[in-house]
Design an enzyme around this catalytic site. Structure first.
Site, PDB file in Angstrom:
ATOM      1  CG  HIS A 124      -2.000  -0.916   1.289  1.00 56.52           C
ATOM      2  ND1 HIS A 124      -2.159  -1.870   2.264  1.00 56.52           N
ATOM      3  CD2 HIS A 124      -3.055  -1.067   0.453  1.00 56.52           C
ATOM      4  CE1 HIS A 124      -3.273  -2.559   2.032  1.00 56.52           C
ATOM      5  NE2 HIS A 124      -3.827  -2.099   0.937  1.00 56.52           N
TER       6      HIS A 124
ATOM      7  CB  CYS B  40      -3.396  -1.304   8.621  1.00 51.80           C
ATOM      8  SG  CYS B  40      -1.714  -1.325   8.127  1.00 51.80           S
TER       9      CYS B  40
HETATM   10  C1  CIR Z   1      -3.643  -7.415   3.429  1.00 54.74           C
HETATM   11  O1  CIR Z   1      -2.832  -7.913   2.628  1.00 54.74           O
HETATM   12  O2  CIR Z   1      -4.682  -6.877   3.054  1.00 54.74           O
HETATM   13  C2  CIR Z   1      -3.341  -7.485   4.895  1.00 54.74           C
HETATM   14  N1  CIR Z   1      -2.664  -8.711   5.192  1.00 54.74           N
HETATM   15  C3  CIR Z   1      -2.507  -6.307   5.325  1.00 54.74           C
HETATM   16  C4  CIR Z   1      -3.230  -5.019   5.165  1.00 54.74           C
HETATM   17  C5  CIR Z   1      -2.441  -3.866   5.668  1.00 54.74           C
HETATM   18  N2  CIR Z   1      -3.175  -2.667   5.493  1.00 54.74           N
HETATM   19  C6  CIR Z   1      -2.630  -1.494   5.236  1.00 54.74           C
HETATM   20  O3  CIR Z   1      -1.428  -1.391   5.039  1.00 54.74           O
HETATM   21  N3  CIR Z   1      -3.447  -0.453   5.147  1.00 54.74           N
END
Ligand code: CIR
Length: 264
Positions: A169, A256
């Protein structure tokens, strides 16, 4: 009043990690997070939000969605408005519907991302007047166009960024330090996407520190980044560190795990 709206918050939403977080998405495999330790680290995170910000609405775990602890991805908040997004990976599609009733109970206005594009909240960095939106494996051009229009009505000018490959991201690699200053990995900063802002680059070997969050007078930083802590302290920021080892095992970090907002 928009000055400081990018880091002055009074309320927070967070979601307890599910035991199923062991099935959370991650790049390249890697070992599973320990759900009990994740729970303890998450509790410390929530406590920090309460200490430096204000009340946290803590939502229950959603076992059917292993990545739902990363509540930043299905929504964006600004003031009294929330935008319900469309996350860009199939196992997370249903998270928005789970979150939406909570958003409706808190915010005056809830806007569903128009159209059929995809945006993960982790790809959106709001400053006081601009919205950096990173195109990524999760956020597409159609989603960018729709979100740019919605955010424009809320007083943000959208800036499109091509997130470099291998960065999940946009905000995996950057975070806001104040209204004019962004902390960024060297890789992301090298794209010159932050023109007009002061940029402080993560020290070599501490790129993972880039996913920090400024909340009121404190910068929350992932533990284990001593050079970054010293650098930020030298620049006059008050830093508090939190252990995020288990979130990191599934490619998550500090930003997140909450939605941060200020209600009037
Ligand atoms: C994903 O791949 O969606 C989750 N394992 C990690 C999400 C992390 N979110 C973020 O950086 N906003």
């Amino acid at each position: 009043m928009t000055e400081g709206r990018s880091f002055r918050f009074t309320h927070f939403l967070s979601r307890h990690p599910a035991r199923s977080v062991v099935d959370g998405l991650r790049d390249g495999g890697g070992i599973d997070p320990d759900p009990a330790l994740f729970g303890a680290q998450h509790a410390a995170y929530v406590k920090a939000l309460e200490d430096i910000g204000g009340p946290v609405t803590l939502l229950p775990a959603l076992e059917q969605f292993p990545d739902s602890v990363f509540i930043e991805d299905p929504a964006i908040c600004s003031g009294d408005t929330a935008i319900a997004l469309r996350p860009g990976t199939v196992s997370r599609f249903g998270e928005t519907a789970e979150l939406r009733p909570t958003l409706l109970g808190i915010f005056d206005t809830v806007i569903d991302l128009p159209g059929d594009g995809f945006v993960d909240g982790g790809d959106v960095l709001l400053t006081d007047h601009e919205a950096f939106i990173g195109l990524s494996a999760r956020t597409d051009q159609t989603g960018f166009n729709a979100l740019a229009d919605v955010l424009n009505d809320l007083g943000y000018v959208a800036r499109k960024v091509e997130t470099p490959p291998n960065i999940l991201h946009f905000k995996t690699d950057c975070g806001l330090l104040d209204s004019e200053t962004i902390f960024s990995s060297c890789t992301l900063a090298a794209t010159d996407c932050f023109s007009g802002y002061r940029v402080i680059e993560a020290p070599e070997g501490e790129e993972a520190a880039a996913n920090l969050i400024r909340i009121n007078d404190v910068v929350l930083l992932s533990a284990g980044h001593p050079k970054t802590e010293e650098l930020l302290t030298t620049h006059g920021y008050t830093v508090r560190t939190l252990d995020t080892s288990e979130a990191a095992r599934v490619d998550g970090g500090l930003s997140c795990m909450s939605l941060r907002f200020s209600l009037s």
